[in-house]
Design a protein around this motif. Structure first.
Motif, short mmCIF file in Angstrom:
data_model
loop_
_atom_site.label_atom_id
_atom_site.label_comp_id
_atom_site.label_asym_id
_atom_site.label_seq_id
_atom_site.Cartn_x
_atom_site.Cartn_y
_atom_site.Cartn_z
N ILE A 58 0.82 -1.21 0.00
CA ILE A 58 0.00 0.00 0.00
C ILE A 58 0.85 1.26 0.00
O ILE A 58 0.51 2.26 -0.64
CB ILE A 58 -0.97 0.00 1.20
N GLY A 59 2.00 1.23 0.70
CA GLY A 59 2.86 2.41 0.74
C GLY A 59 3.38 2.78 -0.62
O GLY A 59 3.39 3.96 -1.00
N GLN A 60 3.80 1.78 -1.39
CA GLN A 60 4.30 2.04 -2.74
C GLN A 60 3.19 2.55 -3.64
O GLN A 60 3.40 3.45 -4.46
CB GLN A 60 4.90 0.76 -3.32
N LYS A 61 1.99 2.00 -3.49
CA LYS A 61 0.86 2.45 -4.30
C LYS A 61 0.52 3.91 -4.00
O LYS A 61 0.25 4.70 -4.91
CB LYS A 61 -0.36 1.56 -4.04
N ILE A 62 0.54 4.27 -2.71
CA ILE A 62 0.25 5.65 -2.34
C ILE A 62 1.30 6.59 -2.90
O ILE A 62 0.99 7.65 -3.45
CB ILE A 62 0.19 5.78 -0.80
N TYR A 63 2.56 6.19 -2.79
CA TYR A 63 3.64 7.04 -3.31
C TYR A 63 3.49 7.25 -4.81
O TYR A 63 3.62 8.38 -5.30
CB TYR A 63 5.00 6.41 -3.00
N ASN A 64 3.23 6.18 -5.55
CA ASN A 64 3.10 6.29 -7.00
C ASN A 64 1.91 7.17 -7.39
O ASN A 64 1.99 7.96 -8.33
CB ASN A 64 2.93 4.90 -7.63
N THR A 65 0.81 7.03 -6.64
CA THR A 65 -0.38 7.85 -6.92
C THR A 65 -0.10 9.32 -6.66
O THR A 65 -0.46 10.19 -7.46
CB THR A 65 -1.56 7.38 -6.06
N LEU A 66 0.54 9.61 -5.54
CA LEU A 66 0.85 11.00 -5.21
C LEU A 66 1.83 11.60 -6.22
O LEU A 66 1.70 12.76 -6.62
CB LEU A 66 1.45 11.09 -3.81
N LYS A 67 2.79 10.81 -6.63
CA LYS A 67 3.77 11.28 -7.62
C LYS A 67 3.07 11.64 -8.92
O LYS A 67 3.35 12.68 -9.53
CB LYS A 67 4.82 10.21 -7.86
N GLU A 68 2.15 10.79 -9.35
CA GLU A 68 1.43 11.02 -10.59
C GLU A 68 0.56 12.27 -10.51
O GLU A 68 0.50 13.07 -11.45
CB GLU A 68 0.57 9.80 -10.92
N ARG A 69 -0.10 12.45 -9.37
CA ARG A 69 -1.04 13.57 -9.23
C ARG A 69 -0.36 14.89 -8.89
O ARG A 69 -0.99 15.94 -8.98
CB ARG A 69 -2.07 13.24 -8.15
N SER A 70 0.90 14.81 -8.51
CA SER A 70 1.58 16.04 -8.09
C SER A 70 2.12 16.85 -9.26
O SER A 70 2.44 18.03 -9.11
CB SER A 70 2.75 15.71 -7.16
N PHE A 71 2.22 16.24 -10.43
CA PHE A 71 2.73 16.95 -11.60
C PHE A 71 1.55 17.41 -12.47
O PHE A 71 0.73 16.60 -12.89
CB PHE A 71 3.67 16.06 -12.41
N SER A 72 1.48 18.68 -12.72
CA SER A 72 0.40 19.24 -13.52
C SER A 72 0.96 19.85 -14.81
O SER A 72 2.11 20.29 -14.84
CB SER A 72 -0.35 20.32 -12.73
N PRO A 73 0.17 19.87 -15.90
CA PRO A 73 0.62 20.47 -17.16
C PRO A 73 0.99 21.93 -16.97
O PRO A 73 0.48 22.61 -16.07
CB PRO A 73 -0.61 20.32 -18.07
N TRP A 74 1.85 22.43 -17.84
CA TRP A 74 2.35 23.80 -17.71
C TRP A 74 1.23 24.83 -17.71
O TRP A 74 1.28 25.82 -16.99
CB TRP A 74 3.33 24.12 -18.85
N TYR A 75 0.17 24.57 -18.52
CA TYR A 75 -0.88 25.57 -18.65
C TYR A 75 -1.69 25.73 -17.37
O TYR A 75 -2.30 26.78 -17.14
CB TYR A 75 -1.80 25.22 -19.83
N GLU A 76 -1.70 24.71 -16.51
CA GLU A 76 -2.44 24.82 -15.26
C GLU A 76 -1.78 25.79 -14.29
O GLU A 76 -2.38 26.17 -13.28
CB GLU A 76 -2.59 23.45 -14.61
N LYS A 77 -0.52 26.15 -14.57
CA LYS A 77 0.21 27.07 -13.70
C LYS A 77 0.06 28.52 -14.14
O LYS A 77 0.59 29.42 -13.50
CB LYS A 77 1.68 26.69 -13.68
#
Length: 367
Positions: free
Chosen positions: A174-193
């Motif tokens: 579960i720890g690895q799954k949480i880390y991978n999910t957070l990593k994926e969701r933490s990066f947003s496309p340039w235009y969202e900034k």
């Protein structure tokens, strides 16, 4: 070379003017901070953790005044960690006889460290306390912490704090799954900034239609926001899994708790288990008024907690369900943050009092 037609030239000049104007606005907004996008909870969490082979992730080591802000909930946290990534700067792991293990409640999410219940207990006992609480941890990580730290240092006493969202389908990765999910969701496309995107997105978000009866959260009379547990996403961490009592999750969780109990007995460590009520369970009367047709998950939490206490008591381990204490003391002072589901400083004070009373009643002397 054929000349550009006047109308086309004017159009190009207009477009160039618009682009230059947007660049000027964007530059001004960025330099003044107006365009700074509001970070999601995933981004907030991901920025202070690092991968770990055994735990999946853990807080970064040697953080100094690491500040995170959740603007929507109007909460701020300043974290300082030792070389292991825990909130135990200046404390000797080999000399402490009281350890705490848990998740974000034990860590003290959004509360200054000295106001967390492990530090309040430490202050009262005048003995160094080791806090191994980490946001997002559950039984898989608890077991790892017991095997890595409790079996190694063998403190006199360890307190395990279990939260409603720990009652999930047990998963060793579960720890690895949480880390991978957070990593994926933490990066947003340039235009969202960009300032333009933020302006449009925020305005559209405020104007999104919400059908009557489908709100994921509502505000109670006391100003606290409660979540409709039947609509909360499984990964939200709001409460217990909906199928906990009808799936093999209940068997796996109780088996994990039994293994933890056996480990403490093998190492002659005194174990106490404290069960932390969800915000919705503490303010159950408000929840029933707001979501009268969705109370089943609160029953799952209550039954699940009773089953865990049955497991501990059958093996001569003290189990304390904090639900009654928090319900009795839920008015007039708030015990949780308005939007976030964690304890505020008043909640930590109440938890510390119950823990200290329990230790005293057990006639245990922490040396």
């Amino acid at each position: 070379m054929q000349k550009i037609k006047p109308w086309l030239q004017n159009l190009l000049l207009m477009l160039a003017g618009v682009i230059v104007g947007l660049l000027i606005v964007e530059t001004f907004a960025i330099t003044t901070g107006v365009a700074a996008p509001q970070k999601s909870k995933a981004q907030i969490f991901y920025q202070f953790i690092q991968p770990d082979a055994q735990l999946g992730y853990k807080p970064k080591s040697n953080l100094k005044d690491f500040k995170t802000v959740w603007q929507e909930a109007k909460v701020t946290e300043v974290a300082n960690t030792d070389s292991y990534g825990f909130r135990n700067i200046g404390r000797d792991y080999t000399k402490s006889n009281l350890y705490f293990i848990g998740d974000s409640f034990t860590w003290g999410q959004w509360v200054s460290e000295e106001k967390t219940f492990p530090r309040l207990v430490e202050s009262e006992l005048q003995q160094p306390v080791i806090n191994l609480g980490v946001p997002g941890y559950s039984f898989a990580q608890y077991e790892t912490l017991f095997n890595e730290w409790i079996a190694k240092y063998k403190p006199q006493t360890v307190i395990l704090s279990i939260v409603a969202n720990d009652l999930t389908n047990y998963s060793s990765d579960i720890g690895q799954k949480i880390y991978n999910t957070l990593k994926e969701r933490s990066f947003s496309p340039w235009y969202e900034k960009t300032f333009l995107y933020q302006l449009v997105w925020k305005n559209n978000k405020k104007n999104l239609p919400i059908r009557a009866g489908t709100s994921i959260s509502k505000e109670a009379k006391n100003g606290l926001t409660l979540f409709n547990l039947s609509l909360a996403a499984p990964e939200s961490g709001v409460g217990v899994d909906s199928d906990y009592l009808t799936s093999d999750g209940v068997v796996k969780v109780e088996a994990a708790l039994s293994r933890i109990i056996r480990l403490t007995k093998d190492n002659q460590v005194k174990l106490f288990v404290f069960l932390v009520p969800s915000k919705e369970s503490t303010y159950i009367k408000d929840y029933v008024q707001l979501f009268p047709e969705n109370v089943d998950l609160l029953k799952n939490e209550e039954i699940g907690y009773q089953r865990l206490c049955d497991v501990t008591k059958s093996q001569d381990v003290t189990c304390v369900n904090l639900t009654d204490d928090f319900r009795k003391n839920s008015t007039p002072e708030k015990l949780y943050f308005d939007i976030d589901g964690h304890w505020n400083s008043a909640g930590h004070q109440l938890a510390a009092k119950v823990i200290l009373d329990t230790l005293n009643n057990s006639q245990l002397v922490i040396k």
